[in-house]
Design a protein around this motif. Structure first.
Motif, short mmCIF file in Angstrom:
data_model
loop_
_atom_site.label_atom_id
_atom_site.label_comp_id
_atom_site.label_asym_id
_atom_site.label_seq_id
_atom_site.Cartn_x
_atom_site.Cartn_y
_atom_site.Cartn_z
N ALA A 1 0.79 -1.23 0.00
CA ALA A 1 0.00 0.00 0.00
C ALA A 1 0.82 1.28 0.00
O ALA A 1 0.29 2.35 -0.28
N SER A 2 2.11 1.20 0.32
CA SER A 2 2.92 2.41 0.33
C SER A 2 3.76 2.55 -0.93
O SER A 2 4.46 3.54 -1.10
N GLY A 3 3.71 1.55 -1.83
CA GLY A 3 4.39 1.66 -3.11
C GLY A 3 3.63 2.57 -4.06
O GLY A 3 2.51 3.01 -3.76
N ALA A 4 4.20 2.83 -5.21
CA ALA A 4 3.60 3.80 -6.13
C ALA A 4 2.19 3.39 -6.55
O ALA A 4 1.24 4.19 -6.45
N VAL A 5 2.02 2.15 -7.01
CA VAL A 5 0.69 1.70 -7.45
C VAL A 5 -0.25 1.57 -6.26
O VAL A 5 -1.38 2.06 -6.29
N GLY A 6 0.20 0.92 -5.19
CA GLY A 6 -0.65 0.69 -4.04
C GLY A 6 -1.11 1.97 -3.38
O GLY A 6 -2.27 2.08 -2.96
N PHE A 7 -0.23 2.96 -3.29
CA PHE A 7 -0.58 4.21 -2.61
C PHE A 7 -1.63 4.99 -3.39
O PHE A 7 -2.53 5.60 -2.81
N ILE A 8 -1.55 4.94 -4.72
CA ILE A 8 -2.60 5.57 -5.53
C ILE A 8 -3.91 4.82 -5.36
O ILE A 8 -4.97 5.43 -5.20
N ALA A 9 -3.85 3.48 -5.35
CA ALA A 9 -5.06 2.69 -5.16
C ALA A 9 -5.72 2.99 -3.81
O ALA A 9 -6.94 3.09 -3.72
N VAL A 10 -4.90 3.13 -2.78
CA VAL A 10 -5.43 3.48 -1.45
C VAL A 10 -6.21 4.78 -1.52
O VAL A 10 -7.36 4.87 -1.05
N GLN A 11 -5.61 5.81 -2.10
CA GLN A 11 -6.26 7.12 -2.13
C GLN A 11 -7.54 7.12 -2.95
O GLN A 11 -8.55 7.71 -2.55
N LEU A 12 -7.53 6.42 -4.09
CA LEU A 12 -8.73 6.37 -4.92
C LEU A 12 -9.85 5.58 -4.24
O LEU A 12 -11.02 5.97 -4.31
N ALA A 13 -9.49 4.49 -3.56
CA ALA A 13 -10.50 3.67 -2.90
C ALA A 13 -11.10 4.39 -1.70
O ALA A 13 -12.31 4.33 -1.46
N VAL A 14 -10.27 5.08 -0.93
CA VAL A 14 -10.78 5.86 0.20
C VAL A 14 -11.73 6.94 -0.30
O VAL A 14 -12.81 7.17 0.26
N ALA A 15 -11.34 7.61 -1.39
CA ALA A 15 -12.19 8.66 -1.96
C ALA A 15 -13.53 8.09 -2.45
O ALA A 15 -14.54 8.80 -2.46
N ALA A 16 -13.53 6.81 -2.85
CA ALA A 16 -14.76 6.17 -3.31
C ALA A 16 -15.65 5.69 -2.17
O ALA A 16 -16.74 5.18 -2.42
N GLY A 17 -15.18 5.82 -0.92
CA GLY A 17 -15.98 5.46 0.23
C GLY A 17 -15.69 4.10 0.83
O GLY A 17 -16.39 3.65 1.73
N ALA A 18 -14.63 3.43 0.34
CA ALA A 18 -14.30 2.11 0.85
C ALA A 18 -13.50 2.21 2.14
O ALA A 18 -12.81 3.21 2.40
N THR A 19 -13.59 1.16 2.97
CA THR A 19 -12.68 0.98 4.10
C THR A 19 -11.46 0.26 3.56
O THR A 19 -11.59 -0.82 2.98
N VAL A 20 -10.28 0.85 3.74
CA VAL A 20 -9.08 0.31 3.11
C VAL A 20 -8.08 -0.14 4.17
O VAL A 20 -7.71 0.63 5.06
N LEU A 21 -7.67 -1.41 4.07
CA LEU A 21 -6.58 -1.94 4.88
C LEU A 21 -5.35 -2.01 3.98
O LEU A 21 -5.41 -2.62 2.90
N VAL B 1 14.99 0.81 -7.30
CA VAL B 1 13.62 0.33 -7.53
C VAL B 1 13.57 -1.19 -7.39
O VAL B 1 12.63 -1.75 -6.83
N ALA B 2 14.59 -1.88 -7.91
CA ALA B 2 14.61 -3.34 -7.85
C ALA B 2 14.70 -3.85 -6.42
O ALA B 2 14.30 -4.98 -6.13
N GLY B 3 15.20 -3.03 -5.50
CA GLY B 3 15.28 -3.42 -4.10
C GLY B 3 13.93 -3.57 -3.45
O GLY B 3 13.82 -4.17 -2.37
N GLY B 4 12.88 -3.01 -4.10
CA GLY B 4 11.52 -3.23 -3.63
C GLY B 4 10.99 -2.23 -2.63
O GLY B 4 9.81 -2.25 -2.31
N HIS B 5 11.83 -1.31 -2.14
CA HIS B 5 11.35 -0.35 -1.14
C HIS B 5 11.91 1.05 -1.43
O HIS B 5 12.59 1.64 -0.59
N PRO B 6 11.60 1.60 -2.61
CA PRO B 6 12.13 2.93 -2.92
C PRO B 6 11.50 4.05 -2.10
O PRO B 6 12.04 5.15 -2.03
N GLY B 7 10.31 3.80 -1.50
CA GLY B 7 9.67 4.82 -0.67
C GLY B 7 8.92 5.87 -1.46
O GLY B 7 8.61 6.94 -0.95
N GLY B 8 8.60 5.59 -2.71
CA GLY B 8 7.89 6.53 -3.57
C GLY B 8 8.38 6.40 -4.99
O GLY B 8 9.15 5.48 -5.33
N LYS B 9 7.95 7.31 -5.85
CA LYS B 9 8.35 7.26 -7.25
C LYS B 9 9.81 7.67 -7.39
O LYS B 9 10.31 8.55 -6.69
#
Length: 292
Positions: free
Chosen positions: A131-151, A279-287
């Motif tokens: 959820a804190s990666g680039a794709v996951g973090f955007i998905a979190v924000q869009l889902a919260v904005a849509a009214g979902a409970t997000v884990l 990026v290949a290390g898996g934890h860049p902390g953002g874009k």
């Protein structure tokens, strides 16, 4: 640079987004057919149009020299200039930085694609793995904005960021399934996976009765479980039409300050290999972004 052909433009690159698929392609992860060579690297850029071919109109209309734009997908975006098909070139809102614009459409399009398939909305409970990666973090924000409970599963160092954006953070690692059940006592309706580990997929299959309500952008080796795979990997649904239109949702939200894209690091073009190692290390902390 060659002159742009019909339906093409030349873009002076101000920023180029770095994505895992950039190094996965040349690593052989998606095959090693020699016909794939040469293999220019870089799929998304933001920059200024310097030349326009005939009939060069983008999805938002005609394009002109001097326009500030975002382009995805392009071929060979790790460059000072790139020729792009006008069909993939859209206006960059002035409120959006070059760095943010260059890293938004691939990751954001993936998030929009996954959430569209899951049809997540008001009252739903969604798990986002990575959820804190680039794709996951955007998905979190869009889902919260849509009214979902997000884990959102993430390392503990990223939990406060997720809380600030309306998600319930959950640490990954041993005991993940139990922690998710505790955080969602009424059950989980859907899962968006942006990390691809067996741990994430196995826990998701235990939580969600219908595997079609689990979408993964990375777990291409787990397609035999019945989950939905999206993206360019083996067996993935490319979602071409959904992704082509995602800019209409993503860029306005970023311009309004309602969609945050953290930038972890910027590198020069000559430092592209170092950017890939990060990026290949898996934890860049953002874009991660290249600045020509």
């Amino acid at each position: 640079m060659p002159a742009p052909g019909t339906g093409q433009v030349v873009i002076q690159v101000r920023a180029a987004g770095v994505n895992p698929i950039d190094y996965k392609r040349y690593s052989g992860a998606f095959g090693s057919d020699p016909a794939m060579l040469p293999m220019p690297v870089g799929l998304e850029v933001a920059g200024v149009i310097t030349a326009v071919g005939e009939e060069a109109a983008g999805p938002a209309g005609p394009l002109a020299v001097g326009d500030e734009v975002v382009a995805f997908s392009v071929t060979g975006g790790y460059a000072t200039e790139v020729v792009a098909d006008a069909a993939v070139v859209v206006p960059k809102p002035p409120e959006v930085s070059w760095e943010t614009a260059s890293g938004l459409l691939l990751a954001g399009g993936t998030a929009v694609h996954g959430l569209t398939l899951l049809n997540v909305g008001e009252g739903d409970t969604l798990v986002v793995h990575g959820a804190s990666g680039a794709v996951g973090f955007i998905a979190v924000q869009l889902a919260v904005a849509a009214g979902a409970t997000v884990l959102g599963t993430a390392s503990e160092s990223r939990h406060e960021l997720l809380r600030e954006h309306g998600a319930v953070p959950v640490a990954y690692g041993p005991g993940l399934l139990e922690r998710l059940r505790e955080a969602a006592p009424s059950g989980v309706d859907a899962v968006f996976d942006a990390v691809g580990t067996d741990e994430a997929i196995d826990a998701s299959l235990e939580l969600v009765p219908d595997p079609k309500k689990i979408v993964s952008a990375v777990a291409f080796g787990r397609g035999d479980t019945g989950i939905q795979l999206i993206g360019g990997g083996p067996g993935g649904d490319p979602g071409t039409e959904i992704r082509a239109q995602a800019w209409q949702r993503l860029l306005p939200l970023a311009a309004q300050g309602r969609l945050e894209i953290p930038i972890s690091r910027t590198f020069g073009l000559a430092e592209a290999a170092e950017a890939h190692r990060l990026v290949a290390g898996g934890h860049p902390g953002g874009k991660v972004v290249l600045l020509p």
